[in-house]
Write an enzyme that holds these catalytic residues in place. Sequence first.
Site, PDB file in Angstrom:
ATOM      1  N   HIS A   1       1.211  19.033 -10.076  1.00  0.00           N
ATOM      2  CA  HIS A   1       2.079  19.991  -9.290  1.00  0.00           C
ATOM      3  C   HIS A   1       1.925  19.331  -7.854  1.00  0.00           C
ATOM      4  O   HIS A   1       0.981  19.425  -6.858  1.00  0.00           O
ATOM      5  CB  HIS A   1       1.269  21.305  -9.202  1.00  0.00           C
ATOM      6  CG  HIS A   1       1.908  22.220  -8.219  1.00  0.00           C
ATOM      7  ND1 HIS A   1       1.880  23.598  -8.453  1.00  0.00           N
ATOM      8  CD2 HIS A   1       2.968  22.144  -7.231  1.00  0.00           C
ATOM      9  CE1 HIS A   1       2.767  24.116  -7.515  1.00  0.00           C
ATOM     10  NE2 HIS A   1       3.263  23.039  -6.887  1.00  0.00           N
TER      11      HIS A   1
ATOM     12  N   ARG B   1       2.668  18.810  -4.409  1.00  0.00           N
ATOM     13  CA  ARG B   1       3.165  19.599  -3.349  1.00  0.00           C
ATOM     14  C   ARG B   1       3.799  18.769  -1.987  1.00  0.00           C
ATOM     15  O   ARG B   1       3.516  17.633  -2.305  1.00  0.00           O
ATOM     16  CB  ARG B   1       2.017  20.444  -2.630  1.00  0.00           C
ATOM     17  CG  ARG B   1       1.427  21.384  -3.874  1.00  0.00           C
ATOM     18  CD  ARG B   1       0.444  22.378  -3.406  1.00  0.00           C
ATOM     19  NE  ARG B   1      -0.209  23.324  -4.346  1.00  0.00           N
ATOM     20  CZ  ARG B   1       0.386  24.241  -4.396  1.00  0.00           C
ATOM     21  NH1 ARG B   1       1.290  24.732  -3.839  1.00  0.00           N
ATOM     22  NH2 ARG B   1      -0.010  24.970  -5.537  1.00  0.00           N
TER      23      ARG B   1
ATOM     24  N   GLU C   1       4.888  20.583 -12.252  1.00  0.00           N
ATOM     25  CA  GLU C   1       5.142  21.857 -11.621  1.00  0.00           C
ATOM     26  C   GLU C   1       5.628  21.607 -10.213  1.00  0.00           C
ATOM     27  O   GLU C   1       5.000  20.635  -9.482  1.00  0.00           O
ATOM     28  CB  GLU C   1       3.788  22.539 -11.841  1.00  0.00           C
ATOM     29  CG  GLU C   1       3.474  23.006 -13.017  1.00  0.00           C
ATOM     30  CD  GLU C   1       2.317  24.277 -12.777  1.00  0.00           C
ATOM     31  OE1 GLU C   1       1.492  24.289 -11.885  1.00  0.00           O
ATOM     32  OE2 GLU C   1       2.032  24.764 -13.834  1.00  0.00           O
TER      33      GLU C   1
ATOM     34  N   HIS D   1      -3.238  29.871 -14.308  1.00  0.00           N
ATOM     35  CA  HIS D   1      -3.792  29.828 -13.056  1.00  0.00           C
ATOM     36  C   HIS D   1      -5.211  30.795 -12.983  1.00  0.00           C
ATOM     37  O   HIS D   1      -4.999  31.815 -13.444  1.00  0.00           O
ATOM     38  CB  HIS D   1      -3.024  30.516 -12.114  1.00  0.00           C
ATOM     39  CG  HIS D   1      -3.425  30.299 -10.518  1.00  0.00           C
ATOM     40  ND1 HIS D   1      -2.914  29.171  -9.643  1.00  0.00           N
ATOM     41  CD2 HIS D   1      -4.437  30.597  -9.920  1.00  0.00           C
ATOM     42  CE1 HIS D   1      -3.376  29.253  -8.618  1.00  0.00           C
ATOM     43  NE2 HIS D   1      -4.411  30.133  -8.634  1.00  0.00           N
TER      44      HIS D   1
ATOM     45  N   HIS E   1      -7.953  23.863 -12.117  1.00  0.00           N
ATOM     46  CA  HIS E   1      -9.279  24.005 -11.299  1.00  0.00           C
ATOM     47  C   HIS E   1     -10.621  24.213 -11.853  1.00  0.00           C
ATOM     48  O   HIS E   1     -11.577  23.558 -11.803  1.00  0.00           O
ATOM     49  CB  HIS E   1      -8.666  25.102 -10.410  1.00  0.00           C
ATOM     50  CG  HIS E   1      -9.487  25.188  -9.290  1.00  0.00           C
ATOM     51  ND1 HIS E   1      -9.443  24.523  -8.116  1.00  0.00           N
ATOM     52  CD2 HIS E   1     -10.809  26.144  -9.077  1.00  0.00           C
ATOM     53  CE1 HIS E   1     -10.646  24.792  -7.213  1.00  0.00           C
ATOM     54  NE2 HIS E   1     -11.107  25.541  -7.465  1.00  0.00           N
TER      55      HIS E   1
HETATM   56  C1  LIG Z   1       1.282  26.958 -10.587  1.00  0.00           C
HETATM   57  C2  LIG Z   1      -0.328  27.232 -10.528  1.00  0.00           C
HETATM   58  O1  LIG Z   1      -0.697  28.271 -10.718  1.00  0.00           O
HETATM   59  C3  LIG Z   1      -0.964  25.872 -10.861  1.00  0.00           C
HETATM   60  O2  LIG Z   1      -0.402  25.182 -11.437  1.00  0.00           O
HETATM   61  C4  LIG Z   1      -1.030  25.122  -9.367  1.00  0.00           C
HETATM   62  O3  LIG Z   1      -0.599  23.816  -9.675  1.00  0.00           O
HETATM   63  C5  LIG Z   1      -2.287  25.043  -8.737  1.00  0.00           C
HETATM   64  O4  LIG Z   1      -2.299  24.535  -7.578  1.00  0.00           O
HETATM   65  P1  LIG Z   1      -3.347  23.578  -6.738  1.00  0.00           P
HETATM   66  O5  LIG Z   1      -4.094  22.843  -7.778  1.00  0.00           O
HETATM   67  O6  LIG Z   1      -2.617  23.202  -5.651  1.00  0.00           O
HETATM   68  O7  LIG Z   1      -4.199  25.124  -6.528  1.00  0.00           O
HETATM   69  N1  LIG Z   2       0.112  26.525 -14.041  1.00  0.00           N
HETATM   70  C1  LIG Z   2      -0.991  26.801 -13.990  1.00  0.00           C
HETATM   71  C2  LIG Z   2      -1.910  25.321 -13.752  1.00  0.00           C
HETATM   72  O1  LIG Z   2      -1.253  24.316 -14.167  1.00  0.00           O
HETATM   73  C3  LIG Z   2      -3.129  25.216 -13.458  1.00  0.00           C
HETATM   74  O2  LIG Z   2      -3.847  26.352 -12.629  1.00  0.00           O
HETATM   75  P1  LIG Z   2      -5.397  26.399 -12.402  1.00  0.00           P
HETATM   76  O3  LIG Z   2      -6.092  26.212 -13.647  1.00  0.00           O
HETATM   77  O4  LIG Z   2      -5.624  24.940 -11.637  1.00  0.00           O
HETATM   78  O5  LIG Z   2      -5.678  27.558 -11.680  1.00  0.00           O
END
Ligand SMILES: CC(=O)[C@@H](O)[C@H](O)COP(=O)(O)O
Ligand SMILES: NCC(=O)COP(=O)(O)O
Length: 247
Positions: free
Chosen positions: A44, A46, A75, A196, A219
């Site tokens: 993702h 940013r 993303e 997420h 995460h």
């Molecule tokens: C869209 C979503 O919920 C996640 O994929 C996002 O990529 C989390 O972004 P961070 O890793 O910057 O928290």
């Molecule tokens: N779209 C959710 C993602 O790619 C990962 O979210 P997270 O597990 O980092 O909260």
Amino acid sequence: MPTQLSVNLNKIALIRNSRGRDYPSVTHFAELALGHGAHGVTIHPRPDQRHARYADVDALKAVVAAHPGRELNIEGYPDARFLDVVLAACPTQCTLVPDEPGQLTSDHGWDILRHGERLAQIVAQLKGAGIRVSLFVDPDPVQIAATPATGADRVELYTESYAHAYAEGRWLEEWERFAVAARVARELGLGLNAGHDLNLDNLGNFLRIPGIDEVSIGHALTVEALEQGFAATIQRYVAIMQAVGGE
Ligand SMILES: CC(=O)[C@@H](O)[C@H](O)COP(=O)(O)O
Ligand SMILES: NCC(=O)COP(=O)(O)O
């Protein structure tokens, strides 16, 4: 078809960026993820490139291309730079997320009722390039019902509220809310992604919702990998999905 795992590598990129050199390598962890059973990888980028960088997109495209049948999901918020990068790379999937540049993380889904016309134009551009398009949404049947008019192929359910409720031991009501949203999406012929704050503890229960095509997890997976090892963690996620998918 069991739900497929897309490993979000944002936090590998975050550690990489902290030392200004390619260690840890995002492409190396993409290879590890795919090699241990993940169906795809996600990043993702940013606007501030705090973790994933736009340059990572092409590098990961090359890694995924070496694994026939696996997928790359990019993303992000559809600003001009993001769209230029995505249209040039043509990943398997692009997930459009309504994040403002300064947000700490993604914390809400699209207001499709308000932004549907603009999203439809963007979706048409991406699909015209052969990219599958998913829209990041709250588990709101009204917003999901507005999705087909945009032309999007899938929705991605924003699962933070489920993860939070699960951690507090009060998940059933929230799970049922997601089950209704998922059913609405399926009845509309939409593909169904989710993500997420999903983790090894809450994923199995979530996947009892029928018809989830893909979960993207990063995460918690990264934290779990710090404790248990990256390969072992990927294998644990894959085992959960195969166990639920085989029921
Ligand atoms: C869209 C979503 O919920 C996640 O994929 C996002 O990529 C989390 O972004 P961070 O890793 O910057 O928290
Ligand atoms: N779209 C959710 C993602 O790619 C990962 O979210 P997270 O597990 O980092 O909260």
